[in-house]
Design an enzyme around this catalytic site. Structure first.
Site, PDB file in Angstrom:
ATOM      1  N   THR A   1       0.827  -1.200   0.000  1.00 48.02           N
ATOM      2  CA  THR A   1       0.000   0.000   0.000  1.00 48.02           C
ATOM      3  C   THR A   1       0.864   1.254   0.000  1.00 48.02           C
ATOM      4  O   THR A   1       2.002   1.251   0.493  1.00 48.02           O
ATOM      5  CB  THR A   1      -0.899   0.016   1.264  1.00 48.02           C
ATOM      6  OG1 THR A   1      -1.539   1.293   1.395  1.00 48.02           O
ATOM      7  CG2 THR A   1      -0.092  -0.250   2.522  1.00 48.02           C
TER       8      THR A   1
ATOM      9  N   TYR B   1      -1.921   0.061  10.867  1.00 48.82           N
ATOM     10  CA  TYR B   1      -2.080  -0.504   9.517  1.00 48.82           C
ATOM     11  C   TYR B   1      -0.814  -0.289   8.692  1.00 48.82           C
ATOM     12  O   TYR B   1      -0.314  -1.217   8.042  1.00 48.82           O
ATOM     13  CB  TYR B   1      -3.276   0.150   8.826  1.00 48.82           C
ATOM     14  CG  TYR B   1      -3.436  -0.251   7.379  1.00 48.82           C
ATOM     15  CD1 TYR B   1      -3.926  -1.508   7.037  1.00 48.82           C
ATOM     16  CD2 TYR B   1      -3.095   0.619   6.349  1.00 48.82           C
ATOM     17  CE1 TYR B   1      -4.066  -1.885   5.707  1.00 48.82           C
ATOM     18  CE2 TYR B   1      -3.240   0.257   5.021  1.00 48.82           C
ATOM     19  CZ  TYR B   1      -3.724  -0.995   4.713  1.00 48.82           C
ATOM     20  OH  TYR B   1      -3.856  -1.355   3.391  1.00 48.82           O
TER      21      TYR B   1
END
Length: 356
Positions: free
Chosen positions: A131, A174
């Site tokens: 990501t 995250y």
């Protein structure tokens, strides 16, 4: 790829999720066997599993399992010709509420996949879904400027986007979990000789995306507008992202898989690039123009680690595998809107005042 390899399935962890099921569909359409490994916990994944099976029958095998269970992972990895690893906890917000769970899924789960490959199927390549959050917030407030409906960097050299040389700066549990996994995948190529590639993805959108407030924001905005429900904007709405249609994302994943031996050990940014960018407020404008009705929205506080501007520089993946995005953002949004309307129904609504 020889006949023996073609008889072995491609394993997709998270294979019933949004990107996973689109990848499974593309692989099966070119005659490959697919194992979609998924714990079926997220909204819409059971429907995606049924969709895959209805389209491809025995070419697709759905296996219910969890990447936190190393034995289940070994069972599906052992005979795969390749692994596309997308199974993950996908929301920054959930990572703030349950950071240990986030770590177990995103970091430890990825390590389970890598160890299964190292010990039981060393020749099988793995492509990992990372990501843009591994880069952290990227800018201070003084390093961006406001141009009306969007933020832009003050440094004009970034006009082509952020490239893979940007320093890692994990922000939020995250970001830490995915960032650790990102680096483990890279290091298993360097240290243990696995054949790996990492794709640091920006905003992927398109059909079969069941967007929520926490993940899949383009689909979430469209779905809320479709239902006549207000949209919450976290921050000032001028945050900019590059958006990549899932059809283009799938082509990139398959191009990397098909050329994996020439790109092993490499990391690529994957997004729509500078030609496919939007701010949150600009997306609301596009929805109003597309649907003829202005969605209502309200503001709330910024969320931790939210990037005021992120655009992927995609030169590296283009040069490595000959890939470039083909779906313009406006056309891609129409395709997503059409799918959402076909799936959830078109809700008639009257024009309303914007709530700011």
């Amino acid at each position: 790829m020889n006949e023996a390899e073609r008889d072995r399935p491609v394993l997709i962890t998270g294979g019933c999720g949004f990107i996973g099921c689109n990848l499974g569909d593309a692989l099966a359409r070119r005659g490959e066997r697919v194992i979609a490994f998924d714990n079926l916990s997220r909204s819409g994944v059971r429907e995606n599993a049924q969709w895959l099976k209805s389209r491809h029958g025995d070419l697709v095998t759905v296996v219910t399992g969890d990447i936190r269970d190393s034995i289940s992972v070994i069972d599906v990895v052992r005979h795969a010709r390749a692994v596309l690893h997308l199974a993950a906890q996908v929301a920054v917000t959930d990572s703030l509420l349950r950071p240990v769970d986030d770590f177990e899924i995103n970091a430890r789960g990825t390590l389970n996949v890598l160890e299964a490959l190292r010990l039981h199927n060393l020749s099988a390549p793995v492509v990992f879904a990372s990501t843009n959050k591994v880069y952290g917030r990227l800018f201070t407030d003084e390093q961006t400027r406001d141009t009306g409906r969007r933020h832009v960097p003050t440094d004009a050299r970034l006009s082509k986007g952020i490239d893979e040389r940007a320093p890692l700066d994990f922000y939020s549990p995250y970001g830490c979990g995915k960032g650790a996994a990102d680096q483990y995948v890279r290091d298993y190529a360097r240290v243990f000789g696995l054949t790996t590639a990492v794709l640091r993805m920006s905003c992927v959108y398109g059909p079969r995306q069941f967007g929520t407030e926490d993940q899949g924001w383009l689909a979430h905005f469209l779905l809320r507008a479709l239902r006549g429900q207000p949209i919450t904007i976290y921050g000032d709405g001028k945050q900019v992202r590059d958006a990549l249609h899932v059809s283009d994302a799938v082509r990139a994943w398959l191009a990397v898989l098909d050329n994996i031996h020439s790109v092993s050990g490499r990391i690529f940014n994957l997004g729509g690039g500078p030609d496919n960018t939007t701010s949150l407020l600009e997306l609301l404008d596009a929805i109003a123009e597309m649907r003829g009705v202005a969605p209502s929205y309200r503001f709330d506080a910024w969320r931790p680690g939210d990037q005021p501007w992120y655009v992927s520089r995609i030169d590296a993946v283009r040069e490595a595998v000959g890939w470039t995005p083909e779906m313009p953002l406006q056309q891609g949004l129409l395709s997503l809107n059409d799918w959402l309307e076909s799936r959830f129904g078109k809700v008639p609504e009257a024009p309303r005042e914007l709530s700011v």
